[in-house]
Design an enzyme around this catalytic site. Structure first.
Site, mmCIF file in Angstrom:
data_model
loop_
_atom_site.group_PDB
_atom_site.id
_atom_site.type_symbol
_atom_site.label_atom_id
_atom_site.label_comp_id
_atom_site.label_asym_id
_atom_site.label_seq_id
_atom_site.Cartn_x
_atom_site.Cartn_y
_atom_site.Cartn_z
ATOM 1 N N ASN A 9 0.859 -1.189 0.000
ATOM 2 C CA ASN A 9 0.000 0.000 0.000
ATOM 3 C C ASN A 9 0.894 1.238 0.000
ATOM 4 O OD1 ASN A 9 -1.864 2.019 0.439
ATOM 5 N ND2 ASN A 9 -2.255 1.463 2.590
ATOM 6 N N TRP A 10 1.024 1.857 -1.171
ATOM 7 C CA TRP A 10 1.934 3.006 -1.284
ATOM 8 C C TRP A 10 1.368 4.255 -0.623
ATOM 9 C CZ3 TRP A 10 3.458 3.078 -7.222
ATOM 10 C CH2 TRP A 10 4.058 1.859 -7.553
ATOM 11 N N LYS A 11 0.088 4.241 -0.318
ATOM 12 C CA LYS A 11 -0.589 5.444 0.218
ATOM 13 C C LYS A 11 -0.377 6.614 -0.753
ATOM 14 C CE LYS A 11 0.257 3.523 4.740
ATOM 15 N NZ LYS A 11 0.198 3.706 6.166
ATOM 16 N N HIS A 98 -9.328 1.104 5.202
ATOM 17 C CA HIS A 98 -8.040 1.345 5.864
ATOM 18 C C HIS A 98 -8.263 2.317 7.023
ATOM 19 C CE1 HIS A 98 -3.924 2.602 6.595
ATOM 20 N NE2 HIS A 98 -3.544 1.513 5.937
ATOM 21 N N GLU A 100 -6.666 4.749 8.033
ATOM 22 C CA GLU A 100 -6.481 6.170 7.685
ATOM 23 C C GLU A 100 -7.739 6.736 7.039
ATOM 24 O OE1 GLU A 100 -2.858 5.652 5.474
ATOM 25 O OE2 GLU A 100 -1.840 5.108 7.335
ATOM 26 N N GLU A 170 -5.025 -5.002 10.825
ATOM 27 C CA GLU A 170 -3.987 -3.978 10.997
ATOM 28 C C GLU A 170 -4.219 -3.222 12.304
ATOM 29 O OE1 GLU A 170 -2.241 -2.742 6.983
ATOM 30 O OE2 GLU A 170 -4.028 -1.530 7.255
ATOM 31 N N GLY A 176 2.676 2.331 10.738
ATOM 32 C CA GLY A 176 3.600 3.445 10.542
ATOM 33 C C GLY A 176 4.311 3.889 11.810
ATOM 34 N N SER A 216 3.736 -2.008 10.404
ATOM 35 C CA SER A 216 5.193 -1.980 10.559
ATOM 36 C C SER A 216 5.858 -3.323 10.244
ATOM 37 C CB SER A 216 5.585 -1.496 11.957
ATOM 38 O OG SER A 216 5.140 -0.166 12.145
ATOM 39 N N GLY A 237 2.891 -1.167 4.272
ATOM 40 C CA GLY A 237 2.901 0.254 3.962
ATOM 41 C C GLY A 237 4.309 0.728 3.637
ATOM 42 N N GLY A 238 4.988 1.310 4.627
ATOM 43 C CA GLY A 238 6.297 1.930 4.421
ATOM 44 C C GLY A 238 7.287 1.052 3.665
#
Ligand code: PEP
Length: 253
Positions: A9-11, A98, A100, A170, A176, A216, A237-238
């Site tokens: 997930n590049w966001k 998600h 976010e 998640e 993150g 993470s 993610g990251g």
């Protein structure tokens, strides 16, 4: 045997050139490694989707996801993208719910239920995110909290639709933050999710639904987390923004 999936997930990261280079690197590494067992999913921003869709047709095992969609098929919704539009360019998965989006865009359980329906109605696969905030974890109510999220947004689905879902657990306190759920915590929650699905849809269906861990996840901790029998991969993610890290996570599955 459930699908084994690593989804990146590049966001809201990567401009045009950066995004296409990242996919090209992933493709190159996949070709060299022939990692055929795992479905590798890239959830890029909308701007890249049509181009990446052409690229992924040349790579076995590589799939394309959107990070969101609107719940209606078309209409006066300025700035929005529908599931039918995503379908028309070859997208296969859509991340829904998600944390976010729940937090910053106030997406409710009801809205998420209608998004899941829209995605399924257009023959796409929802990757439905659930997970508890830190306060819930600290009061040890994570099991019932996540069960409620699943019941509220998914339990209106017919059994044949539930079979097509992918769940991503998640924990919000791990997204993150660099703080990961332990392998035992992850397995416990994935097992609890499967039990909850089984309670509504029966064991046969719950055993078919892939359940991914997100929060993470890094090359250094992925193997241990994925070892849990109910953990079928990860939503990353990251670490998905770097091809070497991402592919190291793919390898650990
Ligand atoms: C995510 O946002 O889905 C996620 C898992 O992020 P990170 O890996 O950066 O914690």
């Amino acid at each position: 045997m459930r699908d084994q999936i690593i989804a990146g997930n590049w966001k809201m990261n990567k401009d045009w050139d950066q995004g296409l280079s990242l996919v090209a690197e992933i493709q190159k590494m996949m070709l060299e490694e022939s990692s055929d067992e795992t479905k590798v999913v890239v959830a890029s921003p909308y701007i890249h989707l049509a181009r990446i869709s052409e690229m992924v047709t040349q790579s076995d095992g590589l799939y394309l996801a959107a990070q969101n969609c609107h719940h209606e098929s078309a209409g006066a919704y300025t700035g929005e993208i529908s599931a039918s539009m995503l379908r028309s360019i070859g997208v296969e998965y859509v991340i829904i719910g998600h944390s976010e989006r729940r937090e910053y865009f106030k997406e409710s359980h009801e809205l998420l239920a209608s998004k899941v329906k829209a995605v399924l109605d257009h023959d796409l696969i929802p990757i439905f995110c659930c997970g508890e905030p830190l306060s819930i974890r600290e009061s040890n109510q994570q099991g019932s909290f996540v069960n409620q999220q699943l019941s509220d947004s998914l339990f209106q689905l017919a059994p044949e639709s539930m079979r097509r879902m992918v769940i991503a657990y998640e924990p919000i306190w791990a997204i993150g933050t660099g703080r990961t759920a332990s392998a035992a915590q992850a397995q416990e929650m994935h097992h609890s999710i499967r039990q909850h699905l089984a309670g509504q849809y029966g064991k046969e269906i719950s055993d078919e639904v892939p359940s991914l861990y997100g929060g993470s996840c890094k090359p250094a901790n992925a193997e241990e987390i994925f070892a849990g029998p109910d953990v079928d991969g990860g939503l990353i993610g990251g670490a998905s923004l770097n091809a070497s890290d991402f592919m190291a996570i793919v390898r650990s599955l």
